[in-house]
Design a protein around this motif. Structure first.
Motif, short mmCIF file in Angstrom:
data_model
loop_
_atom_site.label_atom_id
_atom_site.label_comp_id
_atom_site.label_asym_id
_atom_site.label_seq_id
_atom_site.Cartn_x
_atom_site.Cartn_y
_atom_site.Cartn_z
N LEU A 103 1.73 9.81 -4.89
CA LEU A 103 0.96 10.84 -4.18
C LEU A 103 1.81 11.52 -3.12
CD1 LEU A 103 -2.40 8.91 -3.60
CD2 LEU A 103 -1.97 10.70 -5.29
N ASN A 125 0.96 4.18 -3.08
CA ASN A 125 0.69 5.60 -2.84
C ASN A 125 1.95 6.47 -2.92
OD1 ASN A 125 -2.05 5.07 -2.40
ND2 ASN A 125 -1.63 4.51 -0.27
N GLU A 130 0.84 -1.21 0.00
CA GLU A 130 0.00 0.00 0.00
C GLU A 130 0.87 1.26 0.00
OE1 GLU A 130 -3.53 0.45 -0.20
OE2 GLU A 130 -3.16 -1.58 -0.94
#
Length: 138
Positions: free
Chosen positions: A35, A32, A28
């Motif tokens: 971002l 991400n 995860e």
């Protein structure tokens, strides 16, 4: 099933679950990454600390797995796990004390902080395995 087998099996099963959770969380974080890299600095710092924490978890999982593989009987497993966990917890407590007494960041603050988060990750795994052992000892 005797007590030795049930403790050994319970710890092994718990380690698999913990490993899966750690792997998922790392995945995860990697998903991400874009971002975070384009976001505010504090998100980048948090990501680095999260990685250190998860690396600590992985390190503890590997170490406990090795103890499981090397010591198949209840007594020697618990003795070696207790020795390993006492060393990590002692190191974690020293690191926590160092932070409490730190008046201003040192030159190697990034390394000190990363190491502390690695120890926090290791301690989480150790605490979980301690609980697993206690639950199967009664």
């Amino acid at each position: 099933m005797n007590k030795t087998t049930s403790i050994h099996t319970a710890v092994e099963s718990q380690l698999y679950d913990l490993f899966d959770d750690t792997k998922y969380e790392l995945s995860e974080l990697n998903k991400n990454k874009q971002l975070v890299l384009n976001g505010p600095d504090n998100k980048l710092i948090k990501r680095g600390l999260d990685i250190s924490y998860l690396q600590g978890q992985k390190k503890a999982i590997d170490a406990i797995d090795m103890i499981l593989k090397n010591y198949s009987d209840d007594t020697s497993f618990k003795l070696n796990f207790t020795e390993y966990s006492a060393n990590i917890i002692r190191e974690f407590e020293l690191s926590a004390t160092k932070f409490k007494n730190l008046e201003q960041p040192t030159e190697d603050y990034d390394a000190v902080l990363a190491h502390h988060y690695t120890l926090m990750g290791q301690k989480l795994i150790i605490d979980t395995i301690h609980s697993t052992i206690l639950n199967h000892s009664f």
